[in-house]
Design a protein around this motif. Structure first.
Motif, PDB file in Angstrom:
ATOM      1  N   PHE A  87       0.863  -1.177   0.000  1.00 53.26           N
ATOM      2  CA  PHE A  87       0.000   0.000   0.000  1.00 53.26           C
ATOM      3  C   PHE A  87       0.900   1.228   0.000  1.00 53.26           C
ATOM      4  O   PHE A  87       1.830   1.313   0.806  1.00 53.26           O
ATOM      5  CB  PHE A  87      -0.896   0.032   1.242  1.00 53.26           C
ATOM      6  N   ASN A  88       0.620   2.174  -0.874  1.00 56.50           N
ATOM      7  CA  ASN A  88       1.407   3.400  -0.956  1.00 56.50           C
ATOM      8  C   ASN A  88       0.623   4.567  -0.364  1.00 56.50           C
ATOM      9  O   ASN A  88      -0.610   4.567  -0.390  1.00 56.50           O
ATOM     10  CB  ASN A  88       1.760   3.710  -2.414  1.00 56.50           C
ATOM     11  N   ASN A  89       1.350   5.561   0.161  1.00 58.51           N
ATOM     12  CA  ASN A  89       0.754   6.795   0.657  1.00 58.51           C
ATOM     13  C   ASN A  89      -0.341   6.553   1.688  1.00 58.51           C
ATOM     14  O   ASN A  89      -1.479   7.001   1.541  1.00 58.51           O
ATOM     15  CB  ASN A  89       0.218   7.633  -0.510  1.00 58.51           C
ATOM     16  N   VAL A  90      -0.005   5.817   2.728  1.00 59.80           N
ATOM     17  CA  VAL A  90      -0.948   5.498   3.798  1.00 59.80           C
ATOM     18  C   VAL A  90      -0.370   5.937   5.133  1.00 59.80           C
ATOM     19  O   VAL A  90       0.815   6.247   5.248  1.00 59.80           O
ATOM     20  CB  VAL A  90      -1.258   3.989   3.858  1.00 59.80           C
ATOM     21  N   SER A  91      -1.212   5.930   6.155  1.00 62.19           N
ATOM     22  CA  SER A  91      -0.780   6.148   7.531  1.00 62.19           C
ATOM     23  C   SER A  91      -1.003   4.850   8.288  1.00 62.19           C
ATOM     24  O   SER A  91      -1.970   4.130   8.033  1.00 62.19           O
ATOM     25  CB  SER A  91      -1.600   7.258   8.200  1.00 62.19           C
ATOM     26  N   VAL A  92      -0.100   4.549   9.216  1.00 58.44           N
ATOM     27  CA  VAL A  92      -0.211   3.334  10.015  1.00 58.44           C
ATOM     28  C   VAL A  92      -0.288   3.729  11.482  1.00 58.44           C
ATOM     29  O   VAL A  92       0.531   4.513  11.963  1.00 58.44           O
ATOM     30  CB  VAL A  92       0.996   2.396   9.779  1.00 58.44           C
ATOM     31  N   VAL A  93      -1.281   3.196  12.178  1.00 55.21           N
ATOM     32  CA  VAL A  93      -1.412   3.441  13.609  1.00 55.21           C
ATOM     33  C   VAL A  93      -0.357   2.597  14.314  1.00 55.21           C
ATOM     34  O   VAL A  93      -0.289   1.375  14.099  1.00 55.21           O
ATOM     35  CB  VAL A  93      -2.833   3.085  14.099  1.00 55.21           C
ATOM     36  N   LYS A  94       0.483   3.220  15.136  1.00 58.22           N
ATOM     37  CA  LYS A  94       1.580   2.501  15.779  1.00 58.22           C
ATOM     38  C   LYS A  94       1.106   1.475  16.801  1.00 58.22           C
ATOM     39  O   LYS A  94       1.696   0.409  16.917  1.00 58.22           O
ATOM     40  CB  LYS A  94       2.545   3.476  16.453  1.00 58.22           C
ATOM     41  N   LYS A  95       0.061   1.794  17.535  1.00 49.06           N
ATOM     42  CA  LYS A  95      -0.414   0.880  18.582  1.00 49.06           C
ATOM     43  C   LYS A  95      -1.043  -0.360  17.954  1.00 49.06           C
ATOM     44  O   LYS A  95      -1.909  -0.275  17.092  1.00 49.06           O
ATOM     45  CB  LYS A  95      -1.420   1.584  19.479  1.00 49.06           C
ATOM     46  N   ALA A  96      -0.609  -1.520  18.403  1.00 52.17           N
ATOM     47  CA  ALA A  96      -1.133  -2.788  17.883  1.00 52.17           C
ATOM     48  C   ALA A  96      -2.527  -3.074  18.422  1.00 52.17           C
ATOM     49  O   ALA A  96      -2.878  -2.670  19.533  1.00 52.17           O
ATOM     50  CB  ALA A  96      -0.187  -3.926  18.260  1.00 52.17           C
ATOM     51  N   ASN A  97      -3.309  -3.770  17.629  1.00 53.73           N
ATOM     52  CA  ASN A  97      -4.584  -4.347  18.069  1.00 53.73           C
ATOM     53  C   ASN A  97      -4.249  -5.759  18.534  1.00 53.73           C
ATOM     54  O   ASN A  97      -3.739  -6.567  17.750  1.00 53.73           O
ATOM     55  CB  ASN A  97      -5.577  -4.411  16.909  1.00 53.73           C
ATOM     56  N   VAL A  98      -4.488  -6.067  19.791  1.00 51.96           N
ATOM     57  CA  VAL A  98      -4.122  -7.365  20.360  1.00 51.96           C
ATOM     58  C   VAL A  98      -5.386  -8.049  20.872  1.00 51.96           C
ATOM     59  O   VAL A  98      -6.125  -7.477  21.674  1.00 51.96           O
ATOM     60  CB  VAL A  98      -3.092  -7.204  21.495  1.00 51.96           C
ATOM     61  N   TYR A  99      -5.625  -9.261  20.398  1.00 48.30           N
ATOM     62  CA  TYR A  99      -6.813 -10.032  20.773  1.00 48.30           C
ATOM     63  C   TYR A  99      -6.400 -11.410  21.275  1.00 48.30           C
ATOM     64  O   TYR A  99      -5.343 -11.937  20.899  1.00 48.30           O
ATOM     65  CB  TYR A  99      -7.740 -10.231  19.552  1.00 48.30           C
ATOM     66  N   PHE A 100      -7.257 -12.009  22.087  1.00 48.24           N
ATOM     67  CA  PHE A 100      -7.079 -13.385  22.534  1.00 48.24           C
ATOM     68  C   PHE A 100      -5.685 -13.620  23.116  1.00 48.24           C
ATOM     69  O   PHE A 100      -4.949 -14.511  22.691  1.00 48.24           O
ATOM     70  CB  PHE A 100      -7.378 -14.373  21.396  1.00 48.24           C
ATOM     71  N   ASP A 101      -5.322 -12.762  24.095  1.00 44.06           N
ATOM     72  CA  ASP A 101      -4.039 -12.880  24.813  1.00 44.06           C
ATOM     73  C   ASP A 101      -2.838 -12.893  23.873  1.00 44.06           C
ATOM     74  O   ASP A 101      -1.850 -13.581  24.123  1.00 44.06           O
ATOM     75  CB  ASP A 101      -4.026 -14.123  25.702  1.00 44.06           C
ATOM     76  N   GLY A 102      -2.934 -12.163  22.769  1.00 44.22           N
ATOM     77  CA  GLY A 102      -1.819 -12.040  21.842  1.00 44.22           C
ATOM     78  C   GLY A 102      -1.803 -13.063  20.726  1.00 44.22           C
ATOM     79  O   GLY A 102      -0.909 -13.033  19.876  1.00 44.22           O
ATOM     80  N   SER A 103      -2.783 -13.936  20.672  1.00 44.94           N
ATOM     81  CA  SER A 103      -2.815 -14.949  19.608  1.00 44.94           C
ATOM     82  C   SER A 103      -3.228 -14.366  18.259  1.00 44.94           C
ATOM     83  O   SER A 103      -2.970 -14.956  17.219  1.00 44.94           O
ATOM     84  CB  SER A 103      -3.771 -16.085  19.981  1.00 44.94           C
ATOM     85  N   VAL A 104      -3.899 -13.205  18.290  1.00 51.67           N
ATOM     86  CA  VAL A 104      -4.256 -12.480  17.069  1.00 51.67           C
ATOM     87  C   VAL A 104      -3.801 -11.036  17.271  1.00 51.67           C
ATOM     88  O   VAL A 104      -4.174 -10.398  18.251  1.00 51.67           O
ATOM     89  CB  VAL A 104      -5.771 -12.523  16.797  1.00 51.67           C
ATOM     90  N   THR A 105      -2.972 -10.544  16.366  1.00 44.73           N
ATOM     91  CA  THR A 105      -2.521  -9.151  16.431  1.00 44.73           C
ATOM     92  C   THR A 105      -2.628  -8.518  15.050  1.00 44.73           C
ATOM     93  O   THR A 105      -2.548  -9.204  14.034  1.00 44.73           O
ATOM     94  CB  THR A 105      -1.057  -9.027  16.929  1.00 44.73           C
ATOM     95  N   SER A 106      -2.808  -7.194  15.049  1.00 43.76           N
ATOM     96  CA  SER A 106      -2.870  -6.485  13.770  1.00 43.76           C
ATOM     97  C   SER A 106      -2.458  -5.034  13.957  1.00 43.76           C
ATOM     98  O   SER A 106      -2.368  -4.537  15.080  1.00 43.76           O
ATOM     99  CB  SER A 106      -4.284  -6.564  13.162  1.00 43.76           C
ATOM    100  N   ARG A 107      -2.230  -4.372  12.848  1.00 43.87           N
ATOM    101  CA  ARG A 107      -1.969  -2.925  12.777  1.00 43.87           C
ATOM    102  C   ARG A 107      -2.990  -2.322  11.830  1.00 43.87           C
ATOM    103  O   ARG A 107      -3.338  -2.907  10.812  1.00 43.87           O
ATOM    104  CB  ARG A 107      -0.569  -2.624  12.242  1.00 43.87           C
ATOM    105  N   THR A 108      -3.450  -1.123  12.172  1.00 40.16           N
ATOM    106  CA  THR A 108      -4.442  -0.422  11.356  1.00 40.16           C
ATOM    107  C   THR A 108      -3.746   0.437  10.316  1.00 40.16           C
ATOM    108  O   THR A 108      -2.825   1.189  10.642  1.00 40.16           O
ATOM    109  CB  THR A 108      -5.343   0.445  12.251  1.00 40.16           C
ATOM    110  N   VAL A 109      -4.213   0.328   9.072  1.00 36.05           N
ATOM    111  CA  VAL A 109      -3.698   1.108   7.947  1.00 36.05           C
ATOM    112  C   VAL A 109      -4.824   2.033   7.486  1.00 36.05           C
ATOM    113  O   VAL A 109      -5.932   1.573   7.197  1.00 36.05           O
ATOM    114  CB  VAL A 109      -3.250   0.188   6.791  1.00 36.05           C
TER     115      VAL A 109
END
Length: 105
Positions: free
Chosen positions: A4-26
């Motif tokens: 993805f070009n020319n985007v902003s990324v949120v630094k804080k991670a989204n953490v679910y299920f005690d860390g078994s699922v993680t993501s970053r918002t674009v």
């Protein structure tokens, strides 16, 4: 699309299920939003506010929408859509890399 070009990324991670699922918002300049993440093997249920497209970049899992829906298999390179205001469950068989696109209502 591999990047993805020319985007902003949120630094804080989204953490679910005690860390078994993680993501970053674009965030995109047109106001759309995606998350990029990793899921470890396990079973996870998510609720949606808006419709979503789950693109599985790598990995293997089964999913179903709602409590009584049919389990469907999806592998890396495939995707599935989830309606707004619903729930979906994933049984992740192998570490899975994903991109979730939130659809405008």
């Amino acid at each position: 699309m591999d990047q993805f070009n020319n985007v902003s990324v949120v630094k804080k991670a989204n953490v679910y299920f005690d860390g078994s699922v993680t993501s970053r918002t674009v965030l995109f300049s047109d106001g759309t939003k995606k998350t990029l993440g990793i899921m470890l093997p396990g079973e996870y249920t998510f609720n949606t506010g808006v419709a979503e497209i789950m693109e599985i970049i790598a990995g293997e899992l089964q999913y179903r929408v709602g409590d009584s829906g049919e389990w469907k298999r999806v592998n890396g390179g495939e995707s599935f859509q989830v309606p707004s205001n619903s729930a979906f469950t994933m049984k992740v068989a192998t570490v899975s890399d994903y991109c979730c696109s939130f659809l405008a209502e």
